[in-house]
Design an enzyme around this catalytic site. Structure first.
Site, PDB file in Angstrom:
ATOM      1  N   ASP A  73       0.851  -1.195   0.000  1.00 53.40           N
ATOM      2  CA  ASP A  73       0.000   0.000   0.000  1.00 53.40           C
ATOM      3  C   ASP A  73       0.885   1.242   0.000  1.00 53.40           C
ATOM      4  O   ASP A  73       1.790   1.366   0.837  1.00 53.40           O
ATOM      5  CB  ASP A  73      -0.860  -0.029   1.270  1.00 53.40           C
ATOM      6  CG  ASP A  73      -2.145   0.753   1.135  1.00 53.40           C
ATOM      7  OD1 ASP A  73      -2.457   1.227   0.025  1.00 53.40           O
ATOM      8  OD2 ASP A  73      -2.857   0.867   2.153  1.00 53.40           O
TER       9      ASP A  73
ATOM     10  N   LYS B 173      -0.813  -0.657  -4.274  1.00 48.17           N
ATOM     11  CA  LYS B 173      -2.162  -0.082  -4.225  1.00 48.17           C
ATOM     12  C   LYS B 173      -2.041   1.388  -3.886  1.00 48.17           C
ATOM     13  O   LYS B 173      -1.151   1.773  -3.110  1.00 48.17           O
ATOM     14  CB  LYS B 173      -3.017  -0.789  -3.162  1.00 48.17           C
ATOM     15  CG  LYS B 173      -4.382  -0.140  -2.971  1.00 48.17           C
ATOM     16  CD  LYS B 173      -5.278  -0.909  -2.025  1.00 48.17           C
ATOM     17  CE  LYS B 173      -5.194  -0.502  -0.583  1.00 48.17           C
ATOM     18  NZ  LYS B 173      -5.383   0.919  -0.283  1.00 48.17           N
TER      19      LYS B 173
ATOM     20  N   GLU C 110     -14.313   0.915  -0.728  1.00 50.07           N
ATOM     21  CA  GLU C 110     -14.440   0.885   0.733  1.00 50.07           C
ATOM     22  C   GLU C 110     -15.657   1.691   1.179  1.00 50.07           C
ATOM     23  O   GLU C 110     -15.849   2.842   0.749  1.00 50.07           O
ATOM     24  CB  GLU C 110     -13.156   1.438   1.376  1.00 50.07           C
ATOM     25  CG  GLU C 110     -13.204   1.403   2.898  1.00 50.07           C
ATOM     26  CD  GLU C 110     -11.845   1.609   3.567  1.00 50.07           C
ATOM     27  OE1 GLU C 110     -10.808   1.639   2.875  1.00 50.07           O
ATOM     28  OE2 GLU C 110     -11.839   1.746   4.812  1.00 50.07           O
TER      29      GLU C 110
HETATM   30  O1  KIV Z   1      -4.706   0.062   4.565  1.00 47.01           O
HETATM   31  C1  KIV Z   1      -5.579  -0.807   4.407  1.00 47.01           C
HETATM   32  O2  KIV Z   1      -5.645  -1.810   5.119  1.00 47.01           O
HETATM   33  C2  KIV Z   1      -6.520  -0.595   3.317  1.00 47.01           C
HETATM   34  C3  KIV Z   1      -7.699  -1.498   3.199  1.00 47.01           C
HETATM   35  C4  KIV Z   1      -8.649  -1.342   4.316  1.00 47.01           C
HETATM   36  C5  KIV Z   1      -8.368  -1.326   1.896  1.00 47.01           C
HETATM   37  O3  KIV Z   1      -6.338   0.283   2.538  1.00 47.01           O
END
Ligand code: KIV
Length: 282
Positions: free
Chosen positions: A100, A130, A198
């Site tokens: 992320d 992501k 989300e």
């Molecule tokens: O950081 C995270 O865990 C997320 C998910 C909840 C989509 O972005």
């Protein structure tokens, strides 16, 4: 997704052949096979979720809350997420690991976004990244994808913008539906292989899922999405605070650990632990 249905091999096949790839996400959508994802922030949880057959592990910037104890994800940095992501990669033999991209690591434009994505790919071994945002992040997604790095989009409620959005508010309701659709299409057109939605009402999430050719992954976006993702500490009852309405709790790890810690303390204080079988002889 059962082993027979799995397009990418079962738990006993050669690990080198069975890594979930982004093309398997596409195939799953086309065949109506649901995709499962959990967050993970360490080696041990990653190994367990991988063994269970979870399709992808997201090293979310939710680590800001679950690992580092911040109130929001905003303080999370790339330097903080890199060691966590590398640990998850070491624990995952089959699951696709997605890194992320935290707040402040891509908003300045496509060049910054690509530099961050490259760091995650080179320094952690993750297989995809992501990032949050639909229309506003499309140029960043496009640049990263053009460099050969798979991107998962994230629309609807985007925690990195929680102050801009006015708090943890459900997105895509009423007039927001049009924006959600625009965001979803922008992410797909930019080349994302999947998109997380989300905290979005199920009806509009179903419409997005029907309109897009890439899979949609729900985090509180209802059953019509192509897959479901949960933050593991919510799902396993490790989080001692409030959990969102959309979470189904599958375990009570927090209560188990509390009980174990209390028993350990009582045993040490009473002299029950260590017992002879825990001692080394001369
Ligand atoms: O950081 C995270 O865990 C997320 C998910 C909840 C989509 O972005």
């Amino acid at each position: 997704m059962s082993d027979i249905e799995r397009p990418y091999g079962s738990a006993d096949s050669d690990p080198a052949l069975k890594r979930v790839r982004t093309r398997h996400f596409q195939r799953a959508k086309e065949n109506g096979i649901k995709i499962t994802g959990l967050t993970s922030y360490d080696f041990l949880s990653a190994s367990i979720f991988d063994e269970a057959g979870i399709d992808f592990l997201l090293v979310g910037d939710s680590a800001g809350n679950t690992v580092f104890g911040f109130d929001t994800t905003i303080p999370v940095t790339v330097d903080r997420l890199i060691p966590l992501t590398a640990a998850v990669v070491r624990g995952a033999r089959r699951a696709l690991v997605i890194a992320d991209m935290p707040f402040g690591s891509y908003e300045n434009g496509p060049d910054e976004a690509l530099a961050t994505a490259i760091r995650f790919m080179k320094e952690t071994g993750a297989q995809a990244v992501k990032l949050e945002g639909g229309v506003r992040s499309a140029p960043q997604i496009m640049r990263i994808v053009q460099a050969g790095i798979p991107v998962m989009g994230h629309i609807g409620f985007t925690p990195q913008s929680e102050h801009g959005l006015g708090g943890h508010i459900i997105q895509g309701r009423g007039e927001g539906a049009e924006q959600l659709l625009a965001d979803a299409h922008a992410v797909e057109e930019a080349g994302a292989f999947a998109v997380v939605m989300e905290m979005v009402p199920s009806g509009i999430a179903g419409k997005v899922t029907a309109e897009l050719s890439i899979p949609t992954i729900s985090v509180g976006a209802g059953p019509e999405c192509d897959g479901q993702l949960l933050v593991w500490s919510d799902w396993a009852g490790f989080n001692r605070g409030r959990i969102p309405r959309f979470v189904k709790q599958y375990a009570d790890i927090g209560a188990t650990l509390l009980d174990a810690a209390q028993q350990f303390q009582a045993d040490v204080e009473s002299g029950v632990y260590p017992a002879p079988e825990h001692e080394y002889g001369d």
